[in-house]
Write a protein that holds these residues in place. Structure first.
Motif: not given
Length: 174
Positions: A87-94, A150-165
């Motif tokens: 339900e938040h795909l368009s707001a995420f795009g903005r 754009e996304l007030p109160g919306v919780e996004l599940a995610g991960r951030v990984l620092e990577v190397s070549e």
């Protein structure tokens, strides 16, 4: 110079030549930009391998010239995986339309952007010219402001990984 069978060809450079290095760098940049159709100083790697017609029957030539000036291994690379509620795909795009252009201001770039078929998960490969740029991007108050707008109160599940070549030992010894 001879190209007779069994004859070795050697090129000897006597010391550093800053003028020649500068000229070659400038000419290679122009060539690369024309070849790729890019004027954005994107990273470029060119490899010529096992070409016939050279003395000895082949030549393995490898060179990398990073057009943004950084050394390949000095860049900070980050993979971001985000799951977005349908339900938040368009707001995420903005939000992304507003936040992704900030990368360049911090020495960053979006190297690759992938999305699953349902559009609910995005994977970004980001890189920065250094740690300071990455840290300043994370601290940029506009990111939080855009998210709040754009996304007030919306919780996004995610991960951030620092990577190397990963250096392939087989290719690096050729």
């Amino acid at each position: 110079m001879t190209t007779e069978p069994g004859t070795r060809l050697a090129v000897v450079v006597g010391g550093d030549d800053p003028e020649l290095s500068k000229r070659l760098s400038a000419e290679l940049t122009v060539f690369n930009n024309r070849a790729t159709g890019a004027d954005d100083e994107a990273d470029l790697s060119v490899e010529v391998g096992r070409s016939e017609g050279f003395p000895g029957g082949y030549s393995d030539l490898h060179f990398i010239k990073r057009l943004d000036g950084s050394e390949p291994r000095s860049r900070v690379r980050v993979v971001v995986l985000l799951d977005v509620p349908e339900e938040h795909l368009s707001a995420f795009g903005r939000y992304e339309e507003r936040v992704l252009p900030l990368l360049a201001e911090h020495g960053g770039r979006l190297e690759q952007r992938l999305r699953t078929g349902d559009g609910r998960t995005e994977v970004h490969l980001l890189s920065f010219t250094g740690r300071d740029g990455y840290d300043s991007y994370l601290a940029d108050p506009r990111r939080a402001a855009y998210r709040d707008e754009e996304l007030p109160g919306v919780e996004l599940a995610g991960r951030v990984l620092e990577v190397s070549e990963v250096v392939d030992p087989v290719r690096s010894t050729r």
